[in-house]
Design an enzyme around this catalytic site. Sequence first.
Site, PDB file in Angstrom:
ATOM      1  N   CYS A  52       4.863   1.395   9.041  1.00  0.00           N
ATOM      2  CA  CYS A  52       4.894   2.108  10.317  1.00  0.00           C
ATOM      3  C   CYS A  52       6.293   2.121  10.923  1.00  0.00           C
ATOM      4  O   CYS A  52       6.595   2.956  11.774  1.00  0.00           O
ATOM      5  CB  CYS A  52       3.899   1.496  11.300  1.00  0.00           C
ATOM      6  SG  CYS A  52       4.099  -0.274  11.548  1.00  0.00           S
ATOM      7  N   ARG A  54       9.381   1.719   8.913  1.00  0.00           N
ATOM      8  CA  ARG A  54      10.498   1.932   7.998  1.00  0.00           C
ATOM      9  C   ARG A  54      10.088   2.728   6.766  1.00  0.00           C
ATOM     10  O   ARG A  54       8.912   2.766   6.398  1.00  0.00           O
ATOM     11  CB  ARG A  54      11.103   0.604   7.567  1.00  0.00           C
ATOM     12  CG  ARG A  54      10.215  -0.276   6.720  1.00  0.00           C
ATOM     13  CD  ARG A  54      10.923  -1.572   6.298  1.00  0.00           C
ATOM     14  NE  ARG A  54      11.338  -2.360   7.446  1.00  0.00           N
ATOM     15  CZ  ARG A  54      12.583  -2.438   7.904  1.00  0.00           C
ATOM     16  NH1 ARG A  54      13.547  -1.780   7.287  1.00  0.00           N
ATOM     17  NH2 ARG A  54      12.880  -3.176   8.955  1.00  0.00           N
ATOM     18  N   GLU A 104       7.967 -11.532  11.372  1.00  0.00           N
ATOM     19  CA  GLU A 104       6.575 -11.223  11.005  1.00  0.00           C
ATOM     20  C   GLU A 104       6.398 -11.323   9.490  1.00  0.00           C
ATOM     21  O   GLU A 104       7.295 -11.030   8.714  1.00  0.00           O
ATOM     22  CB  GLU A 104       6.184  -9.832  11.532  1.00  0.00           C
ATOM     23  CG  GLU A 104       7.135  -8.696  11.167  1.00  0.00           C
ATOM     24  CD  GLU A 104       6.707  -7.926   9.943  1.00  0.00           C
ATOM     25  OE1 GLU A 104       5.626  -8.226   9.424  1.00  0.00           O
ATOM     26  OE2 GLU A 104       7.454  -7.039   9.514  1.00  0.00           O
ATOM     27  N   ASP A 105       5.209 -11.767   9.091  1.00  0.00           N
ATOM     28  CA  ASP A 105       4.926 -12.015   7.674  1.00  0.00           C
ATOM     29  C   ASP A 105       4.464 -10.775   6.917  1.00  0.00           C
ATOM     30  O   ASP A 105       4.467 -10.769   5.685  1.00  0.00           O
ATOM     31  CB  ASP A 105       3.841 -13.091   7.534  1.00  0.00           C
ATOM     32  CG  ASP A 105       4.313 -14.455   8.010  1.00  0.00           C
ATOM     33  OD1 ASP A 105       5.520 -14.731   7.881  1.00  0.00           O
ATOM     34  OD2 ASP A 105       3.482 -15.231   8.513  1.00  0.00           O
ATOM     35  N   GLY A 179     -10.087   1.279  13.254  1.00  0.00           N
ATOM     36  CA  GLY A 179      -9.446   0.943  11.981  1.00  0.00           C
ATOM     37  C   GLY A 179      -9.750  -0.487  11.598  1.00  0.00           C
ATOM     38  O   GLY A 179      -9.499  -1.403  12.380  1.00  0.00           O
ATOM     39  N   GLY A 180     -10.281  -0.676  10.389  1.00  0.00           N
ATOM     40  CA  GLY A 180     -10.656  -2.017   9.950  1.00  0.00           C
ATOM     41  C   GLY A 180      -9.824  -2.543   8.809  1.00  0.00           C
ATOM     42  O   GLY A 180     -10.223  -3.493   8.139  1.00  0.00           O
ATOM     43  N   GLU A 182      -5.788  -3.759   7.274  1.00  0.00           N
ATOM     44  CA  GLU A 182      -4.930  -4.922   7.551  1.00  0.00           C
ATOM     45  C   GLU A 182      -4.480  -4.955   9.004  1.00  0.00           C
ATOM     46  O   GLU A 182      -4.566  -5.989   9.667  1.00  0.00           O
ATOM     47  CB  GLU A 182      -3.703  -4.897   6.628  1.00  0.00           C
ATOM     48  CG  GLU A 182      -2.755  -6.070   6.861  1.00  0.00           C
ATOM     49  CD  GLU A 182      -1.486  -5.985   6.025  1.00  0.00           C
ATOM     50  OE1 GLU A 182      -0.689  -6.934   6.089  1.00  0.00           O
ATOM     51  OE2 GLU A 182      -1.290  -4.975   5.327  1.00  0.00           O
ATOM     52  N   GLY A 184      -5.763  -3.323  11.638  1.00  0.00           N
ATOM     53  CA  GLY A 184      -6.914  -3.477  12.522  1.00  0.00           C
ATOM     54  C   GLY A 184      -7.392  -4.918  12.575  1.00  0.00           C
ATOM     55  O   GLY A 184      -7.793  -5.421  13.636  1.00  0.00           O
TER      56      GLY A 184
END
Length: 424
Positions: A52, A54, A104-105, A179-180, A182, A184
């Site tokens: 989202c 890059r 962030e991982d 959205g379910g 990753e 979500g």
Amino acid sequence: MTRTLLTDIAVATADHSKYGEEVLGLFRFKDETAFFEKASKIFPGVVLLETCNRVEILVHGSAKQLRDFLHGEQRFGFDILEGEAALMHLLELAAGTKSMIIGEDQILGQMRRALLLAESHDTNDVITDVCLNTAIREGVSIRQKTSINKGAVSIGSAAVLLAEELMGDLDGKNILVVGGGEMGTLVARALCEKNLRAIYVTNRSFDRAVLLAEEIKGRAMRLDQLYPCIALSDVVISCTGAPHLIIHADELAETMNERFWPLDLEPRHLLLIDIAQPRDIDDACRDVPGVSLKTLDDLKSISEKNLAARKTECEHADVLVKAALPEFIKAFNRAASGDLTKNLYTWAEEIRQREKNKALSRLRDADPYLESVIDDLTSALTKKLLEDAAKSIRASAECTDTQTAEILLKAIISGEVSCIRRSE
């Protein structure tokens, strides 16, 4: 400038630090299969990473080749790095120091999936493979040696923080997660920590929505109940992987008519947060009375606070990234020298077969056993004669003495007599 890499490597990058959400969308490749088909005709190895925030393209090739390819695809504005700068960029990427949310991982999983995507299109060669895998390993190591990801927020949890910031607090609020996948899941887990009245989850796959709802003790809703569910919600966070819009302005306007309390002159306020790429929510929704729409660009305030809180750890991570570069170069050249020596053995095998066949043609009555002995003999001689040369090429490459490695290879293949002695 001394060349330290045995073969070309280049990265094209466009990210949140330079471009807003809408402009960044212009850099994406909607048809991944077409992208890989075209790129593989030019590059032995190519990897595409799109998130989202890059778009990254790693190629086993030169910066000029990559730039020409992108211009041919009408993609202008990428920053292009090559050689050591490209390797350093991959390390920084994996360390999380280039992420919108520092530390962030999720970037590590995204890099792994980019490798799998390239493998599925048969475009991941030994060079791109060693680049991504080495960077990922260093990214994991840096997180273990620092606290850069301790308590760090993800894009998903940053969306929850933004909602909390804009709403004052989320106590007693109804929240809908669209959205379910990753993202979500990250949103829903972050919401679990809040004192909410209800969490609704909707997804294209209802079974997936049920699983996530059970995990967070929320309620699963079918996607055809999206707008009735919006009518019940105070905040909607949308993060699907759909290539099309999910929430449309005209249908939302009708839904807002259901959000009037008796005697109210205006509908109850609705906060929409769209962190999907491409976007889930029609931008015209921001013009619907009573609606506020926020997107990825609005998460930058959360990102800046996160960066300030992690400044010391980020500096520590930068030191570790720089320290990791020499070993990265060794690993890179080791892989590249493998390609060189493979070419050397291929060249030698062609000569062996040709000369063996000449010898056998002179032995007109040679039986199969003699042919087998000659084949084994010439094969063993070839390997023995090349063994030391191959070791020298690999050793020179690992020590970043690429010039010696290339001279050795050219001297052998061209038939020149060359003796290169190293001082102890």
